[in-house]
Enzyme design. Structure first.
Site, short mmCIF file in Angstrom:
data_model
loop_
_atom_site.label_atom_id
_atom_site.label_comp_id
_atom_site.label_asym_id
_atom_site.label_seq_id
_atom_site.Cartn_x
_atom_site.Cartn_y
_atom_site.Cartn_z
N HIS A 267 0.83 -1.12 0.26
CA HIS A 267 -0.07 0.06 0.10
C HIS A 267 0.88 1.19 0.08
O HIS A 267 0.59 2.15 -0.94
CB HIS A 267 -0.84 -0.05 1.08
CG HIS A 267 -1.86 -1.19 1.36
ND1 HIS A 267 -2.40 -1.52 0.33
CD2 HIS A 267 -2.59 -1.86 2.29
CE1 HIS A 267 -3.40 -2.61 0.65
NE2 HIS A 267 -3.28 -2.46 1.85
N LYS A 367 -0.65 -0.49 13.78
CA LYS A 367 -2.08 -0.80 14.42
C LYS A 367 -2.13 -0.21 15.69
O LYS A 367 -1.05 0.17 16.24
CB LYS A 367 -1.94 -2.41 14.51
CG LYS A 367 -1.99 -3.02 13.21
CD LYS A 367 -3.37 -3.30 12.42
CE LYS A 367 -3.25 -4.19 11.53
NZ LYS A 367 -4.65 -4.12 10.84
#
Length: 517
Positions: A267, A367
Site C-alpha cells: 500500500h 496498528k
C-alpha cells in the site's frame, strides 16, 4: 437483468461516462470468505445498481463451504445489507435481481475434477447468458492457494481465451504477492507459466481510492503544482497509514506477515511511487506503470549498518482506544507471548534521482494508533528571506499540502496570511477541498473502481511484476535482519498513542517532526 432506476449521485454519474464492459463471467475462488462478503459482492452490487455491469454478467462462487445456488444467493444478499458502505441505497428489488446472476460450485481448489465442473458451467453460461467466453478469475483465497488454483486453471485449459481477439481471460490476484523476494519470484514464475502479463491484475485496493487516483490529476492537470513538485521547493514528504484497530482475530496471519509486509511493502510504496513519479506521456497503463517502476528502482537501499537512523520497528502494548481498554499485541489470540512481530514501522527513505535528490520521504504505518487516518503530507521549504523581519509577532510556518486518503477524502493547503490588525501579524490559514462537499454524495469504493477496470481491461491501477519485485528487493534484507535479531530493537508503544517515541526522533534528527493528524 432488470433495469433499475437509481437516485442521482454526481460522483457516480462520472463513472457512467466510461464504457460498459463486454459481457463476462466472474469466478471468485474463496467465495465464502470474508473478502468476498465484505468487499467484492457489495462492490459488484453497486456497479449493477449504477448500470455499469454488462448484460448477462454472471458470478460463479467457488469454495469448500457446502452451499447451493440459493444458499449462496441468500448469503450474499445478507452480506450486501450488512457490509454496504451506503446501507440506505440497498433495496430488495434490485438486490434480488442482482443475486439472480450468482451461481455456486462447492469444490476443493486442489481437485482437478472441480475445474472440469467449472469449465462446464462457464460454457453453459456462455450459451444461456451470452457471456461470450470472457472470464475474470478472482483469487480471494489465502496466498498458499494461488499456485494451486493457477496451475489447475492452466491444466484444465481455462487460462487462455477460447477465441483470441474476440474473447478474453484475466486473473485478479490479491496481495500479498509473495512473502519475500524469493517467494515473490516463485509466484511470478508460476503465474507466467499459465498467464501472460497482460492477463494479470495484481490488485492493491489503495490504488482504487479516489484521493490516490486524484493525486495524478492534481499533479499533471494543474499548471501551478507540477513546476514546484521537486527538491528545489519541497522540504520533505510524509506518508501515514494509521489504524486504531488491532489484529482483530488475525493473530495467526499477523505472526507470519507483520506490519511491513501487510501495509508498507504494498500500500504505502504504491502511494509513494505515485507521489514521486515523473509525468507519463499519456494516461496509459504501460506508461504510468513504467514511471512507477522507475521510482522504485531509484529508492536508495536501506543502510543496514546504521539501521536506527532510518528504520523504527514497534509493537503495541495495552492501552485505551475510544474509552475502551485494549490488550497488548502479545496478549492477542494466536500470538506468541514473546512475539517480535512488528505492528508499527517508520522509515526514512531517499529517492536518488534528479527530481528528489536529498529529499527525505518519511513513511509510517501502525496498528492500535490514536485514530484511523491515511494522509500524504508535502511540506515545502521555507521562504529564502523573510522580508518582514522582526515585525512579525509569530514564527512564519512552512506551507503544507495535505492529501487525505481516508476518512473524509480530500485535499488541503496551508498558506500564510496577514491577520487583520494594526500590527504585522502573520497566521496560517487553510484552503480545503472535500469530495462529498464539492461533488455531493460518496465516491465509488476502491473495489468498485478496480473491479470495473479489470473487466474493462485497464491495468493502470494494478501492480506490475517488476514493481512488486523491486519493493521486495528493498525490504527483504530488512525483514531478514529483523528475523535474525528477534525482539532486539523492538520499540513498544501504548495502544491509542501515535507509536513509539523513536519514530519522533527519526524525524528530529533531520530537523523535522510528524505533521499533526
Amino acid at each position: 437483468m432488470a433495469d433499475i432506476s437509481v437516485a442521482a449521485n454526481p460522483l457516480r454519474e462520472g463513472m457512467r461516462i466510461r464504457r460498459t464492459p463486454a459481457p463476462c463471467s466472474m469466478v471468485i475462488f474463496g467465495a465464502s470468505g470474508d473478502l468476498t462478503q465484505r468487499k467484492l459482492i457489495p462492490a459488484l452490487y453497486y456497479l449493477y445498481r449504477e448500470r455499469l455491469l454488462p448484460q448477462g454478467f454472471s458470478v460463479i462462487g467457488c469454495a469448500k463451504t457446502p452451499y447451493d445456488n440459493e444458499k449462496f444467493r441468500e448469503t450474499m444478499a445478507d452480506a450486501v445489507r450488512k457490509f454496504s458502505e451506503q446501507p440506505s441505497s440497498v433495496d430488495d428489488a434490485s438486490l434480488k435481481s442482482f443475486t439472480e446472476s450468482l451461481y455456486y460450485l462447492t469444490d476443493d481448489f486442489g481437485d482437478s475434477k472441480a475445474y472440469t465442473q467449472l469449465g462446464a458451467l462457464l460454457n453453459k453460461l456462455d450459451q444461456e447468458r451470452g457471456t461470450g467466453g470472457n472470464r475474470l478469475y478472482y483469487l480471494a483465497t489465502p496466498p498458499s492457494a494461488f499456485p494451486v488454483i493457477i496451475g489447475h486453471l492452466g491444466s484444465a485449459g481455462l487460462a487462455a481465451p477460447e477465441d483470441p481477439g474476440k474473447s478474453w481471460t484475466r486473473v485478479v490476484i490479491e496481495k500479498p504477492f509473495g512473502h519475500d523476494l524469493e517467494s515473490s519470484r516463485e509466484l511470478t514464475t508460476t503465474v507466467n507459466s499459465v498467464f501472460k502479463e497482460e492477463q494479470v491484475y495484481r490488485i492493491d485496493h489503495y490504488l482504487g481510492k479516489e484521493t490516490v487516483q486524484n493525486l495524478l490529476v492534481f499533479r499533471f492537470a494543474n499548471g501551478i503544482f507540477e513546476p514546484i513538485w521537486n527538491r528545489r521547493y519541497i522540504d520533505h514528504v510524509e506518508i501515514t497509514v494509521a489504524e486504531d484497530l488491532g489484529v482483530e482475530g488475525r493473530g495467526r496471519y499477523y505472526e507470519e506477515a507483520g506490519l511491513l509486509r501487510d501495509m508498507i511493502q504494498n500500500h504505502v510504496m504504491s502511494v509513494l511511487s505515485l507521489v514521486a513519479m515523473e509525468a507519463p506521456a499519456s494516461f496509459d497503463a504501460v506508461e504510468v506503470r513504467d514511471e512507477k517502476a522507475k521510482v522504485m528502482r531509484s529508492i536508495r537501499p536501506i543502510d543496514m549498518e546504521h539501521l536506527d537512523n532510518f528504520v523504527v520497528r514497534g509493537q503495541y502494548g495495552e492501552g485505551w482506544i475510544r474509552g475502551e481498554k485494549v490488550p497488548a499485541y502479545r496478549a492477542e489470540p494466536n500470538v506468541s507471548p514473546k512475539s517480535p512481530t512488528e505492528t508499527f514501522a517508520a522509515l526514512k527513505l531517499f529517492i536518488d534521482n534528479w527530481r528528489w535528490a536529498d529529499v527525505p520521504f518519511y513513511v509510517r504505518s501502525g496498528k492500535r494508533l490514536a485514530k484511523r487516518v491515511s494522509e500524504i503530507v508535502v511540506q515545502f521549504r521555507r521562504v529564502p528571506h523573510m522580508v518582514f523581519g522582526r515585525k512579525t509577532q509569530n514564527p512564519v510556518e512552512q506551507n503544507v499540502l495535505t492529501m487525505r486518503i481516508q476518512p473524509n477524502e480530500g485535499i488541503s493547503i496551508n498558506f500564510n496570511a496577514k491577520f487583520p490588525a494594526p500590527i504585522m501579524e502573520i497566521r496560517p490559514v487553510k484552503m480545503e477541498f472535500r469530495y462529498a462537499e464539492s461533488f455531493g454524495g460518496e465516491p465509488p469504493s476502491a473495489y468498485e473502481t478496480l473491479l470495473l477496470d479489470s473487466m474493462l481491461g485497464d491495468q493502470t491501477l494494478f501492480n506490475r511484476e517488476d514493481a512488486v519485485e523491486l519493493a521486495w528487493q528493498l525490504f527483504t534484507p530488512l525483514l531478514e535482519r529483523w528475523q535474525e535479531e528477534g525482539d532486539k530493537g523492538v520499540q513498544f508503544y501504548q495502544a491509542g498513542s501515535w507509536g513509539p517515541e523513536a519514530a519522533d526522533r527519526l524525524l528530529e534528527r533531520g530537523g523535522h517532526r510528524w505533521h499533526r493528524l
